[in-house]
Design an enzyme around this catalytic site. Structure first.
Site, short mmCIF file in Angstrom:
data_model
loop_
_atom_site.label_atom_id
_atom_site.label_comp_id
_atom_site.label_asym_id
_atom_site.label_seq_id
_atom_site.Cartn_x
_atom_site.Cartn_y
_atom_site.Cartn_z
N LYS A 196 -0.49 4.66 4.52
CA LYS A 196 -1.54 3.72 5.14
C LYS A 196 -1.08 3.65 6.78
CE LYS A 196 -3.87 -0.73 4.68
NZ LYS A 196 -5.38 0.14 5.29
N HIS A 254 0.94 -1.12 -0.19
CA HIS A 254 0.15 -0.03 0.05
C HIS A 254 0.78 1.25 -0.02
CE1 HIS A 254 -3.32 -2.70 1.23
NE2 HIS A 254 -4.05 -1.86 0.52
#
Ligand code: NAD
Length: 265
Positions: free
Chosen positions: A157, A153
């Site tokens: 995040k 990600h």
């Protein structure tokens, strides 16, 4: 017309949801909320999302706002605060926030006795299809393979492993009759020793602007099966959340996930 409220409206998912609302037939954005004291309070939600003025100013709280469904992609504490508001006012809620602990999940389950909720760590159709494929793969490959889950990600995040990776682990563990609390291994370092066959391993990468990649690896003697999903745009999550909102209009109470919304059960 379904009236939608969005919390975290200035966030990455919030802005994508505001934009998606403008494209969705039979839905309109009526309320947008952000963290009190945030720089976006008072701004027009549409202008912030890059779709032009919508006449919906971002507010610092939900008091006094009316809507049919609230969509929340924020962070665990604010999701749980919003949950109490929606429970009190008997409003439907779509929860996309990840990283909610067991106590928080219990609060969501309790609230669902009085209101209708869709809670899913990933609203994309493709990922929910993958959950089904993983169940099949785990059942067929059984205890003969090592299972590892790798996710990547963007750099911002907050939680790791991703809610989607954890859900993938739960799906595999359930199909194999294992308890993820006992067999989950989260990253390895140093002399980690021989791998136990029942371990379900998780590895997380955080880099650049990756929207969300997940691979579940089933590695046996002489062959390997990999099931991979790559999200190319946040629009896929927003579209799923709006689909869930439409579906939820037919429910008054209960806790559901995207498998229910997509008819995958
Ligand atoms: P983000 O940080 O860009 O956005 C979160 C927004 O929430 C921020 O703008 C923040 O100011 C706002 N916020 C915080 N507290 C608030 C409060 N009390 N009231 C109102 N707003 C508040 O994060 P993001 O990338 O948009 O992700 C948000 C969450 O959604 C994360 O938990 C992420 O993992 C999850 N997510 C879920 C899916 C899914 O399909 N379920 C997809 C993508 C992201």
């Amino acid at each position: 017309m379904i009236d939608i409220a969005v919390t975290g409206a200035a966030g990455r998912m919030g802005r994508t949801l505001v934009e998606a609302c403008t494209r969705e037939e039979g839905m309109r954005l009526v309320a947008a909320v952000e963290r009190p004291g945030g720089a976006s309070i008072g701004a027009d939600a549409g202008e912030l999302a890059g779709v032009g003025k919508l006449g919906v100013a971002i507010r610092a709280g939900l008091n006094g706002l009316d809507f049919d469904v609230l969509i929340d992609f924020t962070q665990p504490e604010s999701t749980l605060a919003v949950l109490e508001h929606c429970r009190k006012h008997k409003k439907r809620m779509i929860i996309g926030t990840t990283g909610i602990d067991d106590a928080g999940r219990q609060r969501i389950a309790d609230a669902a006795r009085d209101m209708a909720i869709v809670h899913a760590p990933n609203m994309s159709v493709g990922v929910n299809l993958c959950f089904r494929l993983l169940e099949t793969a785990a059942r067929i490959l059984g205890d003969e393979v090592d299972v590892e889950i790798i996710e990547a990600h963007h750099r911002y995040k907050a939680d790791a492993p991703s809610g989607t990776a954890l859900k993938m682990g739960e799906v595999v563990a359930q199909a194999l009759g294992r308890d993820l609390k006992e067999w989950g291994v989260y990253g390895r370092r140093g002399i980690s020793g021989e791998r136990a066959r029942k371990v379900i391993g998780f590895s997380s990468i955080r880099a650049g602007d990756i929207v969300g990649d997940h691979t579940v690896l089933f590695a046996g003697g002489g062959e390997r099966v990999e099931i991979t999903h790559r999200a190319e745009s946040r629009a896929t999550f927003a579209h799923g959340a709006l689909r869930a909102a439409r579906w939820l209009m037919g429910r008054k109470t209960g806790l559901y996930d995207m498998q229910d919304v997509l008819g995958l059960r």
